[in-house]
Design an enzyme around this catalytic site. Structure first.
Site, PDB file in Angstrom:
ATOM      1  NE  ARG A  83      50.577 -32.987 -22.911  1.00  0.00           N
ATOM      2  CZ  ARG A  83      49.623 -32.064 -22.734  1.00  0.00           C
ATOM      3  NH1 ARG A  83      48.383 -32.440 -22.488  1.00  0.00           N
ATOM      4  NH2 ARG A  83      49.915 -30.776 -22.804  1.00  0.00           N
ATOM      5  CB  ILE A 104      53.021 -29.500 -19.868  1.00  0.00           C
ATOM      6  CG1 ILE A 104      53.354 -30.681 -20.789  1.00  0.00           C
ATOM      7  CG2 ILE A 104      51.543 -29.515 -19.527  1.00  0.00           C
ATOM      8  CD1 ILE A 104      53.117 -32.055 -20.119  1.00  0.00           C
ATOM      9  CB  SER A 105      54.401 -27.537 -25.203  1.00  0.00           C
ATOM     10  OG  SER A 105      55.518 -26.842 -24.718  1.00  0.00           O
ATOM     11  CD  GLN A 106      48.186 -26.862 -29.243  1.00  0.00           C
ATOM     12  OE1 GLN A 106      48.916 -25.907 -29.468  1.00  0.00           O
ATOM     13  NE2 GLN A 106      47.074 -27.092 -29.909  1.00  0.00           N
ATOM     14  N   PRO A 107      50.257 -30.793 -27.128  1.00  0.00           N
ATOM     15  CG  PRO A 107      49.052 -32.663 -26.400  1.00  0.00           C
ATOM     16  CD  PRO A 107      49.089 -31.167 -26.291  1.00  0.00           C
TER      17      PRO A 107
END
Ligand code: SAH
Length: 208
Positions: free
Chosen positions: A34, A60-63
Site C-alpha cells: 500500500r 484511497i479507502s481505509q484498509p
C-alpha cells in the site's frame, strides 16, 4: 528503505480483530504494498487503518473497508470484475490477485496514469483500465460477474445493474453526504436483492 514488514503484520492483526476472517483477502492485503499507492509524504502512514488523501481531492479507502468490500465479492479467482473509480489503483491491485480480470474505470486522467504505472511496476497484467464516466459502465465488456464502486452515486446507476450477471454480486457505497451506506446487491433470476451493510463515507461519483 523499510519494507514495512512490522507495520503490515500489525495491520493484519487489526483487521482480524475487527472481524475480517477471509484468509485470501488478508493475504492479498499483505501482498500488495500500500505504501506504493499513497503520496510519498504519507508513506509512513500507509499501513495505518485509515483512508488517506491521494491527488485531486480523492482518497484511497481505509484498509478495513477495502477488506470488507473485497470479502463481500466472494471471489474464487475465476471472475471478471468491473471497478468504478480506479483512484490510486490499490483496490484494483487487490482484486487482481483474487479474480481473473479487473476492468477499472477512472474519470481523472492523472490518477489513471499513475495507477497504470503502479500496475506496470508491480507486474500486474490482468487489470484493464479506461478513462471515462463509470456510471455508464463498460458495455463492451459486459456482463460482469462482480461490480464494485469506490465512489458513491446518489442511487446505483441502472446501466451498472444491467451489466451484472445473474447470480452476480455488486458492492457499492450509495447515497449523498452523511446518508451513505455500503450496499450489497445480488442479481437473481427474478431481479435484484439489496442489503445495507454499514454506514460509510466515500467521495461522490461524478457523472459525465
Ligand atoms: N479504488 C480507489 C479509490 C479511489 S476514490 C483506490 O483504491 O485508491 C474514488 C475514485 O472515483 C476517484 O479517483 C474519483 O476520481 C473516481 N470517480 C468519481 N466519479 C467517477 C466516475 N463517474 N467514473 C469513474 N471514476 C469516478
Amino acid at each position: 528503505m523499510s519494507d514495512f514488514t512490522y507495520e503490515k503484520a500489525q495491520l493484519t492483526m487489526t483487521l482480524r480483530g475487527m472481524g475480517i476472517t477471509d484468509s485470501h483477502v488478508l493475504s492479498a492485503l499483505e501482498q500488495i504494498p500500500r505504501d506504493l499507492f499513497v503520496p510519498p509524504a504519507l508513506r509512513d502512514h500507509a499501513y495505518e487503518n485509515a483512508s488517506l488523501p491521494i491527488a485531486l481531492e480523492q482518497t484511497i479507502s481505509q484498509p478495513y473497508i477495502v477488506a470488507i468490500m473485497t470479502a463481500a465479492l466472494q471471489l474464487t479467482g475465476r471472475e471478471r470484475v468491473l471497478e468504478i473509480g480506479t483512484g490510486s489503483g490499490y483496490q484494483a491491485a487487490i482484486l487482481s490477485l483474487l479474480s481473473r480480470r479487473v476492468y477499472s474505470i477512472e474519470r481523472l486522467r492523472p490518477l489513471l496514469v499513475e495507477a497504470e504505472n503502479r500496475f506496470r511496476k508491480l507486474k500486474i497484467t490482468n487489470v484493464t483500465t479506461k478513462l471515462g464516466d463509470g456510471s455508464v459502465g463498460w458495455p463492451e465488456g459486459a456482463p460482469f460477474d462482480r461490480i464494485i464502486l469506490t465512489c458513491a452515486p446518489a442511487a446505483i446507476p441502472v446501466a451498472l445493474l444491467n451489466q451484472l450477471k445473474t447470480d452476480g454480486i455488486m458492492v457499492a457505497p450509495e447515497g449523498r453526504g452523511r446518508d451513505q451506506s455500503l450496499v450489497l446487491i445480488r442479481r437473481t433470476e427474478d431481479g435484484f436483492e439489496k442489503q445495507e451493510v454499514l454506514p460509510v463515507k466515500f467521495v461522490p461519483l461524478i457523472e459525465g
